[in-house]
Design an enzyme around this catalytic site. Structure first.
Site, PDB file in Angstrom:
ATOM      1  N   LYS A  45     -97.147  65.789  26.484  1.00  0.00           N
ATOM      2  CA  LYS A  45     -96.324  66.092  27.993  1.00  0.00           C
ATOM      3  C   LYS A  45     -94.994  66.549  27.975  1.00  0.00           C
ATOM      4  O   LYS A  45     -94.603  66.701  26.569  1.00  0.00           O
ATOM      5  CB  LYS A  45     -96.103  64.479  28.456  1.00  0.00           C
ATOM      6  CG  LYS A  45     -95.467  63.573  27.443  1.00  0.00           C
ATOM      7  CD  LYS A  45     -95.805  62.116  27.508  1.00  0.00           C
ATOM      8  CE  LYS A  45     -95.130  61.413  26.450  1.00  0.00           C
ATOM      9  NZ  LYS A  45     -95.174  59.682  26.796  1.00  0.00           N
ATOM     10  N   TYR A 268     -62.062  72.865  27.477  1.00  0.00           N
ATOM     11  CA  TYR A 268     -61.710  72.455  29.019  1.00  0.00           C
ATOM     12  C   TYR A 268     -60.918  70.946  28.528  1.00  0.00           C
ATOM     13  O   TYR A 268     -61.352  70.264  27.761  1.00  0.00           O
ATOM     14  CB  TYR A 268     -62.726  72.216  29.751  1.00  0.00           C
ATOM     15  CG  TYR A 268     -63.386  73.249  30.312  1.00  0.00           C
ATOM     16  CD1 TYR A 268     -62.833  73.937  31.410  1.00  0.00           C
ATOM     17  CD2 TYR A 268     -64.701  73.979  29.908  1.00  0.00           C
ATOM     18  CE1 TYR A 268     -63.483  74.971  32.096  1.00  0.00           C
ATOM     19  CE2 TYR A 268     -65.325  74.993  30.590  1.00  0.00           C
ATOM     20  CZ  TYR A 268     -64.566  75.542  31.380  1.00  0.00           C
ATOM     21  OH  TYR A 268     -64.902  76.629  32.069  1.00  0.00           O
TER      22      TYR A 268
END
Ligand SMILES: *Cc1c(COP(=O)(O)O)cnc(C)c1O
Length: 376
Positions: A45, A268
């Site tokens: 999956k 940042y």
């Protein structure tokens, strides 16, 4: 390895490297542990936990798995479109209107309610196509399945609906804590499951329960088949269980090297400031590639065999590391974010642990911007 993939390797700023041999070895480890009479249902999956389902299935095919496990109908259809002819079992509940697609592509649905079994039955009759299903039994996971303690109610109702063309092929449960050292809940869930199976499930139905952790820690509960996932892809199944062979490496190239003065801030928020003259390397990878932003100011990478700390916040596209102590780092060098470099290594579990998550999440977050490079 095709030239196309080879070219991708040289030209990329960052990539995921996958060791085919190790992937195969991990499935063989599971098989040895549970015995070769037990069927293997590799769980593929979420694009095979982010590795790329096409190549993963191609790698497992020669090992003759019993079936493949997916979570969504679309994932099953994708396998069919890639030419997979083995049984494909969809393990998460599906909406009724997905049943026709599932039947049309020869997928095996897992059912958790009479309503969804009836929808599957209708789809099979409308299309005039046979189908099979596995029954999910909830023994404590609490996310899907028929209640274990109401077996005498629902088992006869399922048996009634069966007909030629609607085959009850499997019956399974899922352990919620098989990765813990103390297997007490595993045995409790197993006892509940056995109670259901013994209450009248036909002998020919395939019985299964074990994920990676259970297959390794309680192989005596392997029954007819096991459903390993994370261990195959190189994540530890439990702290006290054997480590898998490492499968995935994450690499990024140094795209810039700078000598900076004391007082230079990075990223940042300027959350890191050089307290001395430093050499900083900018890597061509960021959280937009799935490299966890939570590693800002706390993670590390390997360059030229040495560990280099991540400084400042990780940006979407770049990450800065301090290489003041690593001589001769230059633009174009390859940094290892997961995997080994010489004798040093960083495991996917180390990365997961340092950001408070699990290897499953780290692997499945790696985005499509990173080419997958398969090493044979
Ligand atoms: C994902 C999944 C597995 C595999 O679990 P791992 O911990 O990755 O081995 C097994 N069974 C079911 C039903 C699953 O959804």
């Amino acid at each position: 390895m095709s030239t196309e993939r080879g070219r991708g390797f040289r030209d990329s700023r960052a990539w995921v490297e996958i060791d085919r041999q190790a992937l195969r070895a991990n499935l063989e480890t599971i098989r040895r542990r549970v015995g070769s009479h037990v069927g293997l249902i590799p769980m593929v999956k979420a694009d095979a936990y982010g590795l790329g389902v096409g190549e993963v299935v191609r790698t497992f095919e020669p090992l003759d798995p019993l079936a493949y496990g997916v979570a969504a109908v679309q994932e099953g259809i994708d396998l069919r479109e890639r030419g997979v002819t083995r049984p494909v079992i969809v393990f998460s509940p599906v909406v009724d209107d997905e049943c026709e697609d599932a039947v049309e592509h020869g997928l095996t649905l897992s059912v958790s309610s009479m309503q969804s079994l009836r929808a599957l039955d209708r789809a099979s009759q409308v299309l005039g196509r046979d189908t099979a299903f596995h029954v999910d039994v909830d023994t404590g996971m609490g996310r899907s399945g028929f209640d274990w303690n109401r077996g005498p109610e629902w088992i006869p109702r399922i048996a009634e609906l069966q007909r030629e063309g609607l085959a009850w092929e499997g019956c399974y449960t899922h352990f919620h804590s098989a990765d813990l050292t103390d297997p007490v809940t595993v045995h409790e869930q197993w006892a509940r499951f056995r109670e259901v199976v013994d209450a009248g499930v036909d002998e020919r139905v395939c019985i299964h329960a074990c994920n990676s952790a259970a297959a390794l820690s309680v192989p005596e509960l392997a029954a007819d088949a096991v459903r390993p996932g994370i261990f195959l892809f190189g994540g530890r199944a439990g702290e006290t269980l054997d480590a898998p062979a490492p499968v995935v490496s994450l690499r990024a190239r140094v795209t810039l090297v700078r000598e900076v003065a004391a007082g230079t801030s990075v990223g940042y928020g300027a959350t890191w400031v050089a307290d001395r003259p430093s050499r900083l390397a900018t890597l061509g990878i960021g959280y937009g590639d799935g490299f966890p932003r939570a590693l800002s100011n706390r993670g590390r990478v390997l360059i030229r065999g040495s560990s280099a700390p991540i400084v400042g916040r990780i940006s979407m596209d770049v990450t800065v590391v301090d290489v003041s102590h690593v001589p001769a780092v230059e633009c174009g060098d390859v940094a290892t974010l997961i995997g080994s470099d010489g004798s040093a290594s960083i495991s996917v579990d180390e990365v997961a642990e340092s950001v408070g998550t699990i290897s499953y999440e780290v692997l499945t977050q790696l985005t499509a911007r990173l080419p997958r490079l398969w090493r044979d």
